[in-house]
Design a protein around this motif. Structure first.
Motif, PDB file in Angstrom:
ATOM      1  N   ARG A  72       2.712  15.194  -3.675  1.00  0.00           N
ATOM      2  CA  ARG A  72       2.171  16.238  -4.559  1.00  0.00           C
ATOM      3  C   ARG A  72       1.097  17.112  -3.900  1.00  0.00           C
ATOM      4  NH1 ARG A  72       0.810  14.389 -10.618  1.00  0.00           N
ATOM      5  NH2 ARG A  72      -0.202  16.422 -10.503  1.00  0.00           N
ATOM      6  N   ILE A  73       1.429  17.618  -2.727  1.00  0.00           N
ATOM      7  CA  ILE A  73       0.570  18.617  -2.096  1.00  0.00           C
ATOM      8  C   ILE A  73       1.461  19.741  -1.583  1.00  0.00           C
ATOM      9  CG2 ILE A  73      -1.242  17.004  -1.422  1.00  0.00           C
ATOM     10  CD1 ILE A  73      -0.096  16.994   1.395  1.00  0.00           C
ATOM     11  N   ARG A 117      -3.296  21.921  -0.810  1.00  0.00           N
ATOM     12  CA  ARG A 117      -3.754  21.855  -2.210  1.00  0.00           C
ATOM     13  C   ARG A 117      -2.926  20.842  -2.971  1.00  0.00           C
ATOM     14  NH1 ARG A 117      -6.483  26.543  -4.023  1.00  0.00           N
ATOM     15  NH2 ARG A 117      -7.981  27.116  -2.376  1.00  0.00           N
ATOM     16  N   ILE A 118      -3.550  20.182  -3.936  1.00  0.00           N
ATOM     17  CA  ILE A 118      -2.829  19.249  -4.795  1.00  0.00           C
ATOM     18  C   ILE A 118      -2.085  20.037  -5.859  1.00  0.00           C
ATOM     19  CG2 ILE A 118      -3.065  17.326  -6.436  1.00  0.00           C
ATOM     20  CD1 ILE A 118      -5.629  16.541  -4.968  1.00  0.00           C
ATOM     21  N   THR A 119      -0.827  19.715  -6.049  1.00  0.00           N
ATOM     22  CA  THR A 119      -0.060  20.390  -7.101  1.00  0.00           C
ATOM     23  C   THR A 119      -0.371  19.738  -8.442  1.00  0.00           C
ATOM     24  OG1 THR A 119       1.843  18.918  -6.754  1.00  0.00           O
ATOM     25  CG2 THR A 119       1.790  20.968  -5.517  1.00  0.00           C
ATOM     26  N   LEU A 120      -0.440  20.552  -9.485  1.00  0.00           N
ATOM     27  CA  LEU A 120      -0.839  20.055 -10.797  1.00  0.00           C
ATOM     28  C   LEU A 120       0.292  19.365 -11.533  1.00  0.00           C
ATOM     29  CD1 LEU A 120      -3.108  23.016 -11.969  1.00  0.00           C
ATOM     30  CD2 LEU A 120      -3.724  20.926 -10.724  1.00  0.00           C
ATOM     31  N   LYS A 121       1.525  19.594 -11.134  1.00  0.00           N
ATOM     32  CA  LYS A 121       2.648  18.908 -11.768  1.00  0.00           C
ATOM     33  C   LYS A 121       3.845  18.901 -10.835  1.00  0.00           C
ATOM     34  CE  LYS A 121       4.191  23.086 -14.182  1.00  0.00           C
ATOM     35  NZ  LYS A 121       4.617  23.654 -15.453  1.00  0.00           N
ATOM     36  N   TYR A 136      -0.009   8.984  -6.233  1.00  0.00           N
ATOM     37  CA  TYR A 136      -0.012  10.426  -5.985  1.00  0.00           C
ATOM     38  C   TYR A 136       0.979  11.142  -6.901  1.00  0.00           C
ATOM     39  CZ  TYR A 136      -2.768   9.715  -1.734  1.00  0.00           C
ATOM     40  OH  TYR A 136      -3.753   9.389  -0.831  1.00  0.00           O
ATOM     41  N   ARG A 137       2.171  10.560  -7.063  1.00  0.00           N
ATOM     42  CA  ARG A 137       3.183  11.203  -7.893  1.00  0.00           C
ATOM     43  C   ARG A 137       2.787  11.206  -9.373  1.00  0.00           C
ATOM     44  NH1 ARG A 137       5.981  14.839  -6.343  1.00  0.00           N
ATOM     45  NH2 ARG A 137       7.288  14.524  -8.173  1.00  0.00           N
ATOM     46  N   THR A 170       0.811  -1.221   0.000  1.00  0.00           N
ATOM     47  CA  THR A 170       0.000   0.000   0.000  1.00  0.00           C
ATOM     48  C   THR A 170       0.842   1.268   0.000  1.00  0.00           C
ATOM     49  OG1 THR A 170      -1.883  -1.088   1.063  1.00  0.00           O
ATOM     50  CG2 THR A 170      -1.721   1.307   1.301  1.00  0.00           C
ATOM     51  N   LEU A 171       1.895   1.308   0.800  1.00  0.00           N
ATOM     52  CA  LEU A 171       2.700   2.540   0.880  1.00  0.00           C
ATOM     53  C   LEU A 171       3.321   2.904  -0.467  1.00  0.00           C
ATOM     54  CD1 LEU A 171       3.802   4.828   2.585  1.00  0.00           C
ATOM     55  CD2 LEU A 171       5.711   3.353   3.242  1.00  0.00           C
ATOM     56  N   PRO A 172       4.086   2.014  -1.122  1.00  0.00           N
ATOM     57  CA  PRO A 172       4.605   2.388  -2.452  1.00  0.00           C
ATOM     58  C   PRO A 172       3.502   2.620  -3.465  1.00  0.00           C
ATOM     59  CG  PRO A 172       5.071   0.077  -1.959  1.00  0.00           C
ATOM     60  CD  PRO A 172       4.589   0.695  -0.693  1.00  0.00           C
TER      61      PRO A 172
END
Length: 362
Positions: A272-273, A358-362, A32-33, A24-26
Motif C-alpha cells: 500500500r505505497i 506515499r501511503i495509499t489510503l485504500k 500494511y494491507r 514477520t513477513l506475512p
C-alpha cells in the motif's frame, strides 16, 4: 510435576525467535494491507498470541517418545469417553472426603487434580485473546475454544498425525470439557483486562495515513516482491538470448508500469505505497531519472561487472574495476546509513528525481 511443564515451555521460548521471524513477513503484509501501517501495540499482542499458541502446542505434545517406533500403551486404550471421569480419579487417588475439610489440602499434591487445573489454565489466555484482541462474542469463544481443544486431542490420539507408531497420550473427553471451560474463563477475565489496556478497535482513530512516513522496512518489502517477479523474467529473457534483457526489464517494470499506474508496481501495491512526483500524476521524466540512477547507473555498474567477469577480461582490468566498484558501494552504503538515521535526508535518486513514497489510503 513442575518440571514436566517447564520443559515444553522452555522449548517454546527457545524456538520462538525462529517462528517469529517466519511469521514477520506475512504479519507485515497483512498489517500494511489492512490498516495501512504497523501499530506497535497490535503487533505486540499478535506476537504474544503466537508465543502462547507455541507454548500450548508444546505442552500437549512434549516430551516426545524416544523413537517414532514407540510401543503401544500398556492398557491398549487410546480414548476416554466418560464425562467427568476426572472426579472419580481425584476421589480415588487423593482420599479427599467432602465431610472432612481437613482433607482438602491433599488436592494440591494430587496429580489428577493438578491435571484438571492445568487443562483449565492452558486455555485461559486463548479466551482472553479472543475477547480482547479479536473482539469475539461468547458463542464464538466457546466454539473456537472447543475447536482448539479438539485439535490438541486429535493431534495426540493420531500420534501427531502418524509420525509415531502409536499414540503416547490419551484422547480424553474431560480434556475437551476443561479446556473449553478455560477458554470461557479467559473470556470472562478479559472484561477486566480490557479496562486496563487500550481498546484494540480504537488504535487507528487518531492515525492520519497521509502524514505517516513510509519506513525503509516497508520499502524493502516492496523491493523484495518486485524483484521476486522481475528476476525470473530477466533470467528467461537471457536464456532466450533477447538483447539487453536487464535494460528492457527495468524500463518496462519500473518506468513504464509505474507511469501507467501512477506510481505503482506489484510490490508497492502489496504494501500500500506508491510513488509520487511533484504533480498530481507522476511524470515519465521523474521515473526515468529515479530508476535510471538506481538501476541503470548504480545497478548497471554491477551488471557490467558480472558480464566482464564472465567474458574473461584481463586481470588488471578486473582488479581496477573491482576497486572502483568497492569504492562506489562504500559511498552508497555510507549515504544509505546517513539517510536511515536522518529522516530529513533523502536518498540521492529521490532528491534528484523529486519523487517520494506515499501511503495509499485504500
Amino acid at each position: 510435576m513442575l518440571e514436566f511443564y517447564l520443559f515444553p515451555i522452555s522449548y517454546a521460548f527457545y524456538t520462538f525467535p525462529i517462528t517469529a521471524a517466519l511469521f514477520t513477513l506475512p504479519f507485515l503484509i497483512v498489517q500494511y494491507r489492512r490498516y495501512g501501517y504497523v501499530n506497535k501495540i497490535r503487533g505486540l499482542f499478535l506476537y504474544l498470541f503466537l508465543l502462547y499458541l507455541m507454548n500450548a502446542l508444546f505442552l500437549i505434545i512434549l516430551p516426545l517418545p524416544d523413537t517414532i517406533h514407540n510401543a503401544p500403551p500398556a492398557t491398549g486404550v487410546y480414548t476416554q469417553w466418560i464425562p467427568f471421569h476426572f472426579v472419580l480419579d481425584i476421589a480415588k487417588e487423593s482420599g479427599v472426603s467432602l465431610e472432612h475439610p481437613s482433607t482438602y489440602s491433599r488436592l494440591l499434591s494430587e496429580q489428577a487434580f493438578l491435571q484438571v487445573v492445568f487443562n483449565v489454565i492452558l486455555m485461559v489466555p486463548f479466551g482472553m485473546f479472543l475477547r480482547y484482541y479479536f473482539r469475539a462474542r461468547w458463542f464464538k469463544c466457546l466454539i473456537y475454544s472447543l475447536g482448539l481443544s479438539l485439535f490438541f486431542e486429535i493431534t495426540q490420539v493420531t500420534a501427531i498425525y502418524g509420525i509415531f507408531d502409536y499414540p503416547y497420550r490419551l484422547f480424553d473427553v474431560d480434556d475437551l470439557m476443561t479446556n473449553t471451560a478455560g477458554g470461557m474463563l479467559g473470556y470472562i477475565l478479559a472484561e477486566w483486562l480490557s479496562s486496563l489496556l487500550p481498546r484494540i478497535d480504537n488504535l487507528d482513530e487518531s492515525v492520519d495515513l497521509s502524514k505517516k512516513r513510509v519506513s525503509y522496512t516497508r520499502r524493502a518489502l516492496a523491493f523484495l516482491f518486485d524483484w521476486v517477479i522481475l528476476l525470473p523474467v530477466i533470467v528467461v529473457l537471457s536464456i532466450l538470448r533477447c538483447p539487453y534483457p536487464y535494460l528492457w526489464s527495468i524500463a518496462v517494470y519500473f518506468i513504464l508500469i509505474p507511469y501507467l499506474t501512477n506510481g505503482f508496481t506489484f510490490g508497492k501495491w502489496l504494501v500500500r505505497i506508491r510513488l509520487k512526483g511533484t504533480g498530481e500524476r507522476i511524470r515519465l521524466s521523474e521515473l526515468v531519472i529515479r530508476y535510471g540512477l538506481l538501476y541503470l547507473v548504480a545497478g548497471g555498474v554491477h551488471v557490467a561487472y558480472v558480464l566482464a567477469g564472465t567474458n574473461s577480461y584481463p586481470g588488471l582490468f578486473m582488479m581496477l574495476f573491482t576497486l572502483i566498484l568497492f569504492v562506489l558501494d562504500l559511498a552508497v552504503a555510507i549515504h544509505v546509513f546517513r539517510c536511515l538515521f536522518n529522516r530529513n535526508r533523502k536518498l540521492i535518486y529521490e532528491a534528484k528525481s523529486g519523487t517520494e513514497h506515499r501511503i495509499t489510503l485504500k
